[in-house]
Scaffold this motif. Structure first.
Motif, PDB file in Angstrom:
ATOM      1  N   SER A 168       0.865  -1.288  -0.056  1.00  0.00           N
ATOM      2  CA  SER A 168       0.087   0.208   0.009  1.00  0.00           C
ATOM      3  C   SER A 168       0.727   1.207   0.130  1.00  0.00           C
ATOM      4  CB  SER A 168      -1.022  -0.007   1.257  1.00  0.00           C
ATOM      5  OG  SER A 168      -1.698   1.053   1.324  1.00  0.00           O
ATOM      6  N   PRO A 169       0.846   1.985  -1.289  1.00  0.00           N
ATOM      7  CA  PRO A 169       1.761   3.309  -1.229  1.00  0.00           C
ATOM      8  C   PRO A 169       1.112   4.321  -0.170  1.00  0.00           C
ATOM      9  CG  PRO A 169       1.045   2.518  -3.246  1.00  0.00           C
ATOM     10  CD  PRO A 169       0.335   1.651  -2.493  1.00  0.00           C
ATOM     11  N   VAL A 170       2.257   4.995   0.588  1.00  0.00           N
ATOM     12  CA  VAL A 170       2.033   6.262   1.158  1.00  0.00           C
ATOM     13  C   VAL A 170       1.388   7.291   0.231  1.00  0.00           C
ATOM     14  CG1 VAL A 170       2.872   8.025   2.739  1.00  0.00           C
ATOM     15  CG2 VAL A 170       3.794   5.596   3.043  1.00  0.00           C
ATOM     16  N   GLU A 171       0.307   8.045   0.875  1.00  0.00           N
ATOM     17  CA  GLU A 171      -0.449   8.861  -0.071  1.00  0.00           C
ATOM     18  C   GLU A 171       0.805  10.026  -0.337  1.00  0.00           C
ATOM     19  OE1 GLU A 171      -4.409  11.581   0.325  1.00  0.00           O
ATOM     20  OE2 GLU A 171      -3.387  11.203   2.035  1.00  0.00           O
ATOM     21  N   GLY A 172       0.747  10.420  -1.678  1.00  0.00           N
ATOM     22  CA  GLY A 172       1.674  11.196  -2.191  1.00  0.00           C
ATOM     23  C   GLY A 172       3.004  10.737  -2.597  1.00  0.00           C
ATOM     24  N   SER A 173       3.184   9.417  -2.529  1.00  0.00           N
ATOM     25  CA  SER A 173       4.286   8.762  -2.967  1.00  0.00           C
ATOM     26  C   SER A 173       4.196   8.352  -4.412  1.00  0.00           C
ATOM     27  CB  SER A 173       4.655   7.468  -2.336  1.00  0.00           C
ATOM     28  OG  SER A 173       3.459   6.702  -2.282  1.00  0.00           O
ATOM     29  N   ASP A 174       5.078   7.802  -5.060  1.00  0.00           N
ATOM     30  CA  ASP A 174       5.142   7.712  -6.560  1.00  0.00           C
ATOM     31  C   ASP A 174       4.441   6.186  -6.792  1.00  0.00           C
ATOM     32  OD1 ASP A 174       5.695   7.197  -9.389  1.00  0.00           O
ATOM     33  OD2 ASP A 174       7.882   8.129  -9.111  1.00  0.00           O
ATOM     34  N   TYR A 175       3.240   6.339  -7.109  1.00  0.00           N
ATOM     35  CA  TYR A 175       2.320   4.927  -7.211  1.00  0.00           C
ATOM     36  C   TYR A 175       3.078   4.207  -8.335  1.00  0.00           C
ATOM     37  CZ  TYR A 175      -1.173   6.968  -3.894  1.00  0.00           C
ATOM     38  OH  TYR A 175      -1.831   7.303  -2.935  1.00  0.00           O
ATOM     39  N   ARG A 176       3.252   4.799  -9.379  1.00  0.00           N
ATOM     40  CA  ARG A 176       3.708   4.312 -10.589  1.00  0.00           C
ATOM     41  C   ARG A 176       5.145   3.622 -10.518  1.00  0.00           C
ATOM     42  NH1 ARG A 176       2.788   3.833 -16.442  1.00  0.00           N
ATOM     43  NH2 ARG A 176       3.970   2.185 -16.961  1.00  0.00           N
ATOM     44  N   ALA A 177       5.900   4.297  -9.707  1.00  0.00           N
ATOM     45  CA  ALA A 177       7.294   3.634  -9.376  1.00  0.00           C
ATOM     46  C   ALA A 177       7.268   2.281  -8.539  1.00  0.00           C
ATOM     47  CB  ALA A 177       8.335   4.410  -8.815  1.00  0.00           C
ATOM     48  N   ILE A 178       6.088   2.312  -7.657  1.00  0.00           N
ATOM     49  CA  ILE A 178       6.081   1.139  -6.691  1.00  0.00           C
ATOM     50  C   ILE A 178       5.361  -0.010  -7.638  1.00  0.00           C
ATOM     51  CG2 ILE A 178       4.683   0.282  -4.747  1.00  0.00           C
ATOM     52  CD1 ILE A 178       5.311   3.418  -3.743  1.00  0.00           C
ATOM     53  N   ALA A 179       4.473   0.467  -8.329  1.00  0.00           N
ATOM     54  CA  ALA A 179       3.740  -0.709  -9.164  1.00  0.00           C
ATOM     55  C   ALA A 179       4.808  -1.335 -10.081  1.00  0.00           C
ATOM     56  CB  ALA A 179       2.739   0.138 -10.086  1.00  0.00           C
ATOM     57  N   ARG A 190      -0.512  -7.902  -3.954  1.00  0.00           N
ATOM     58  CA  ARG A 190      -1.478  -6.984  -4.756  1.00  0.00           C
ATOM     59  C   ARG A 190      -1.194  -5.743  -4.490  1.00  0.00           C
ATOM     60  NH1 ARG A 190      -7.821  -7.706  -3.902  1.00  0.00           N
ATOM     61  NH2 ARG A 190      -7.262  -9.602  -3.058  1.00  0.00           N
ATOM     62  N   LEU A 191      -0.984  -4.795  -5.263  1.00  0.00           N
ATOM     63  CA  LEU A 191      -0.817  -3.479  -5.116  1.00  0.00           C
ATOM     64  C   LEU A 191      -2.279  -2.719  -4.625  1.00  0.00           C
ATOM     65  CD1 LEU A 191       0.866  -0.703  -5.303  1.00  0.00           C
ATOM     66  CD2 LEU A 191      -0.279  -0.355  -7.633  1.00  0.00           C
ATOM     67  N   GLN A 192      -2.190  -2.048  -3.536  1.00  0.00           N
ATOM     68  CA  GLN A 192      -3.538  -1.615  -3.143  1.00  0.00           C
ATOM     69  C   GLN A 192      -3.165  -0.019  -2.751  1.00  0.00           C
ATOM     70  OE1 GLN A 192      -5.473  -3.353   0.543  1.00  0.00           O
ATOM     71  NE2 GLN A 192      -6.996  -4.121  -0.871  1.00  0.00           N
ATOM     72  N   VAL A 193      -4.054   0.926  -3.471  1.00  0.00           N
ATOM     73  CA  VAL A 193      -4.176   2.275  -3.063  1.00  0.00           C
ATOM     74  C   VAL A 193      -5.194   2.258  -2.184  1.00  0.00           C
ATOM     75  CG1 VAL A 193      -3.052   3.168  -4.905  1.00  0.00           C
ATOM     76  CG2 VAL A 193      -5.353   2.781  -5.035  1.00  0.00           C
ATOM     77  N   GLN A 194      -5.309   3.392  -1.136  1.00  0.00           N
ATOM     78  CA  GLN A 194      -6.611   3.678  -0.411  1.00  0.00           C
ATOM     79  C   GLN A 194      -7.507   4.288  -0.904  1.00  0.00           C
ATOM     80  OE1 GLN A 194      -3.537   5.849   2.278  1.00  0.00           O
ATOM     81  NE2 GLN A 194      -4.124   4.220   3.974  1.00  0.00           N
ATOM     82  N   LEU A 195      -8.506   3.383  -0.964  1.00  0.00           N
ATOM     83  CA  LEU A 195      -9.797   3.643  -1.689  1.00  0.00           C
ATOM     84  C   LEU A 195     -10.566   4.723  -0.844  1.00  0.00           C
ATOM     85  CD1 LEU A 195     -11.989   2.797  -3.984  1.00  0.00           C
ATOM     86  CD2 LEU A 195     -12.796   1.115  -2.337  1.00  0.00           C
ATOM     87  N   HIS A 196     -10.423   4.680   0.278  1.00  0.00           N
ATOM     88  CA  HIS A 196     -11.235   5.739   0.973  1.00  0.00           C
ATOM     89  C   HIS A 196     -10.804   7.134   0.802  1.00  0.00           C
ATOM     90  CE1 HIS A 196      -8.147   4.344   3.710  1.00  0.00           C
ATOM     91  NE2 HIS A 196      -8.187   5.260   4.339  1.00  0.00           N
ATOM     92  N   LYS A 197      -9.290   7.161   0.379  1.00  0.00           N
ATOM     93  CA  LYS A 197      -8.880   8.434   0.316  1.00  0.00           C
ATOM     94  C   LYS A 197      -9.219   8.798  -1.087  1.00  0.00           C
ATOM     95  CE  LYS A 197      -5.185   8.331   3.793  1.00  0.00           C
ATOM     96  NZ  LYS A 197      -3.772   8.456   4.064  1.00  0.00           N
ATOM     97  N   ILE A 198      -9.291   8.255  -2.151  1.00  0.00           N
ATOM     98  CA  ILE A 198      -9.523   8.266  -3.607  1.00  0.00           C
ATOM     99  C   ILE A 198     -11.074   8.824  -3.421  1.00  0.00           C
ATOM    100  CG2 ILE A 198     -10.127   7.695  -5.824  1.00  0.00           C
ATOM    101  CD1 ILE A 198      -7.828   5.553  -5.227  1.00  0.00           C
ATOM    102  N   LEU A 199     -11.867   8.365  -2.652  1.00  0.00           N
ATOM    103  CA  LEU A 199     -13.356   8.650  -2.687  1.00  0.00           C
ATOM    104  C   LEU A 199     -13.681   9.864  -1.828  1.00  0.00           C
ATOM    105  CD1 LEU A 199     -15.086   5.106  -2.337  1.00  0.00           C
ATOM    106  CD2 LEU A 199     -14.754   6.685  -4.393  1.00  0.00           C
ATOM    107  N   GLY A 200     -12.644  10.258  -0.651  1.00  0.00           N
ATOM    108  CA  GLY A 200     -12.862  11.427   0.043  1.00  0.00           C
ATOM    109  C   GLY A 200     -13.678  11.257   1.244  1.00  0.00           C
ATOM    110  N   VAL A 201     -13.884   9.774   1.566  1.00  0.00           N
ATOM    111  CA  VAL A 201     -14.354   9.451   2.729  1.00  0.00           C
ATOM    112  C   VAL A 201     -13.592   8.840   3.831  1.00  0.00           C
ATOM    113  CG1 VAL A 201     -16.496   8.832   1.334  1.00  0.00           C
ATOM    114  CG2 VAL A 201     -14.705   7.023   2.150  1.00  0.00           C
ATOM    115  N   LYS A 202     -14.181   8.666   5.245  1.00  0.00           N
ATOM    116  CA  LYS A 202     -13.154   8.215   6.311  1.00  0.00           C
ATOM    117  C   LYS A 202     -12.885   6.660   5.763  1.00  0.00           C
ATOM    118  CE  LYS A 202     -14.587  10.451  10.340  1.00  0.00           C
ATOM    119  NZ  LYS A 202     -14.903  10.301  11.750  1.00  0.00           N
TER     120      LYS A 202
END
Length: 202
Positions: A168-179, A190-202
């Motif tokens: 799970s990449p830290v928010e603001g890190s280089d997601y593509r480089a990690i992938a 499995r690469l997993q970005v934080q869905l709740h931050k993308i949606l703007g919910v808790k």
């Protein structure tokens, strides 16, 4: 129990990502991760009985529960008590833990998501707990940079992990480089970005 908040949302990470979930966030933590996004739960909170927590959860509806923090295992006795009650009523429960405290007595009642702390966090998990992760549990590495990825790879090489593994990449890190690193090294994750931050919910 000392509770920071109880709320209903979508699960943003882990094996149940995207599913509606009721979150019980307990207050208090024994770590101070550099990139923690719930530092407000390190202290404070509201004292609630197990019955009061159950009543609040009941009013929110839903059968999927996530107990998180802070570090919920700091309140082990109360967590174990509420887990037994959730089981009686047919709830499915996940526990998110920082991997510094033994979770084995909770596994009959809940699945475990162990967050293995990487160098950028400034903290360390107890890697001797990893062999106790079962196929119904999971492990998460929150990564910010190459040193975190190298550390995660070394841990996966040295330790038997039977549960699913997430990067799970830290928010603001280089997601593509990690992938790209995951693909290049063919990591069993499995690469997993934080869905709740993308949606703007808790």
């Amino acid at each position: 129990m000392i509770v920071s908040e109880i709320f209903r949302s979508l699960q943003g990470e882990g094996k149940s990502q995207g599913r509606p979930c009721t979150f019980i966030r307990l207050a208090g933590c024994n770590l101070r991760c550099a990139w923690c996004d719930t530092s407000y739960a390190w202290e404070g909170g509201e004292k609630m009985s197990v019955i009061e927590v159950l009543d609040r959860v009941w009013l929110l509806n839903g059968r999927q529960i996530c107990i998180t923090g802070g570090e919920p295992l700091l309140q082990r006795e109360e967590v174990l008590e509420i887990l037994k009650k959730f089981r009686l009523h047919g709830y499915t429960v996940e526990i998110e833990t920082n991997g510094t405290l033994d979770f084995r007595d909770l596994q009959p009642y809940a699945s475990i998501c162990m967050d293995v702390k990487c160098p950028s966090s400034g903290e360390r998990s107890d890697l001797s707990l990893l062999p106790f992760i079962t196929p119904r549990d999971c492990v998460k590495f929150v990564v910010a940079d190459d040193s975190d990825l190298l550390y995660a790879r070394a841990v996966m090489t040295q330790c038997q992990i039977r549960g699913e593994i997430f990067i799970s990449p830290v928010e603001g890190s280089d997601y593509r480089a990690i992938a790209d690193y995951i693909v290049r090294e063919n990591l069993p994750v499995r690469l997993q970005v934080q869905l709740h931050k993308i949606l703007g919910v808790k």
